[in-house]
Design an enzyme around this catalytic site. Sequence first.
Site, PDB file in Angstrom:
ATOM      1  N   LYS A  36       1.942  -2.148  -1.363  1.00  0.00           N
ATOM      2  CA  LYS A  36       1.504  -3.105  -0.853  1.00  0.00           C
ATOM      3  C   LYS A  36       0.670  -4.435  -1.136  1.00  0.00           C
ATOM      4  CE  LYS A  36       0.769  -2.700   3.831  1.00  0.00           C
ATOM      5  NZ  LYS A  36       1.402  -1.862   4.998  1.00  0.00           N
ATOM      6  N   TYR A 269     -24.393 -26.259   0.824  1.00  0.00           N
ATOM      7  CA  TYR A 269     -23.982 -26.844   1.859  1.00  0.00           C
ATOM      8  C   TYR A 269     -24.762 -26.776   3.193  1.00  0.00           C
ATOM      9  CZ  TYR A 269     -19.904 -27.879  -1.772  1.00  0.00           C
ATOM     10  OH  TYR A 269     -19.710 -28.235  -2.208  1.00  0.00           O
TER      11      TYR A 269
HETATM   12  C1  LIG Z   1       1.444  -0.607   5.883  1.00  0.00           C
HETATM   13  C2  LIG Z   1       1.844   0.640   5.298  1.00  0.00           C
HETATM   14  C3  LIG Z   1       1.363   1.666   5.746  1.00  0.00           C
HETATM   15  C4  LIG Z   1       0.287   2.949   5.528  1.00  0.00           C
HETATM   16  O1  LIG Z   1      -0.276   2.313   6.211  1.00  0.00           O
HETATM   17  P1  LIG Z   1      -2.459   2.737   6.391  1.00  0.00           P
HETATM   18  O2  LIG Z   1      -2.483   3.042   7.522  1.00  0.00           O
HETATM   19  O3  LIG Z   1      -2.613   1.649   5.068  1.00  0.00           O
HETATM   20  O4  LIG Z   1      -2.156   4.363   5.401  1.00  0.00           O
HETATM   21  C5  LIG Z   1       2.318   3.044   5.954  1.00  0.00           C
HETATM   22  N1  LIG Z   1       3.582   2.020   6.641  1.00  0.00           N
HETATM   23  C6  LIG Z   1       4.025   1.241   6.859  1.00  0.00           C
HETATM   24  C7  LIG Z   1       5.498   0.450   7.177  1.00  0.00           C
HETATM   25  C8  LIG Z   1       3.396   0.553   6.673  1.00  0.00           C
HETATM   26  O5  LIG Z   1       3.462  -1.431   6.612  1.00  0.00           O
END
Ligand SMILES: *Cc1c(COP(=O)(O)O)cnc(C)c1O
Length: 377
Positions: A36, A269
Amino acid sequence: MKLTSSTIYLSKKAFLNNIRFLKSFAPNSKFFPVVKSNAYGHGLKEVVSIVDDYVDGYCVHSTDEALEINTNNPILILGHINKSEKELIEILKTKELYFTVYSEQTVDLLEKIAGKVNKKISLFVKVETGTHRLGLDEKDALSLAERIEKSNLLNFSGFSTHFANIEDTTDHSFAKKQMEIFNRVIGEFNQKGVYKHNACSAALMLFEETRTEIVRPGISFYGYYPSRETIVSLNSKGYNRKNGLKPALSWITKPLQIKKVKAGEYIGYGLTYRANRDMVIAVLPVGYSDGYDRGLSNNGFVLVEGKRCPVVGRVCMNLFMVDVTHVERVSVDDDVVLIGKSGEEEITADTLASLTGTINYEVIARLNPYIQKKIID
Ligand SMILES: *Cc1c(COP(=O)(O)O)cnc(C)c1O
């Protein structure tokens, strides 16, 4: 003449190392890394092209991300549907998607779509076990599962859940309680052999019970540990970090300009930095719009020729300045490491996270998708 502002280098070797390491915890589970948010900032297309032969599927947040992935592996949507019915029908013609559902309306919609594409669609029901993010309470989860089972257009694939307190602590009693609720739901379901999944990185590495049919590690796939607490917990289980995860990403730029600043002059800045000696600075073509946090103003550092060079003045939208007085023969052709190794020194997403009061996840997830990517080794 250089044409780009900065480059993200992705190490194939590191990805394969991380996959091998993570699979060693759960050799019998299907390996569905989470890609993601542009593969945690690493570049969705590039990451998929590197690992496609070594994984069993992918997890994404939403359907628009699934659309971007070029693969024959299945894609599990963890979050929600944000494409229209028409677009979904198009996607489903060429891709195998698994959906996570937590409402009757979504199930109805997917059933209708399955009828139109003439293909069974696989659904997982998300169970609320105490995180109070997405998911349905025990009773509602079971009745939604039964509703899906009755449909001959839908495939009930199983149940999933997500842990609330597994990387922020070394006390895993809350996670154990969530696991109990999850197992109770599965136990009550009339049908045997359904899949279940709940393993984020910390769960996968720490708890045998989470190594079920599918595992869904995110941050660890990219070579980072979820937290210090996870490392402490892993150490207490006698595991040796040296053979473990390797960060897959380095972020490198080159100076646009090298210049002298006289004692008493200001930099950037707000005149927040004043030189107390004659100095040499490098102006870099990276700023907070690239994901280099403004909180690193007068606070962060970069690496040039193996030397730490502090950020001087404020980080701007597209530029920031660093002190290179102590680097010999510095030039606009030098590599400047924002994340990665140089000589004996290393800057990781953890380094930047601790300097800005956040977590490694946020540092990498906010890298601007426009930054060009190069795949190495
Ligand atoms: C993002 C996510 C993961 C992965 O989690 P990590 O801590 O990055 O391994 C697994 N399951 C869900 C539902 C997530 O949203």
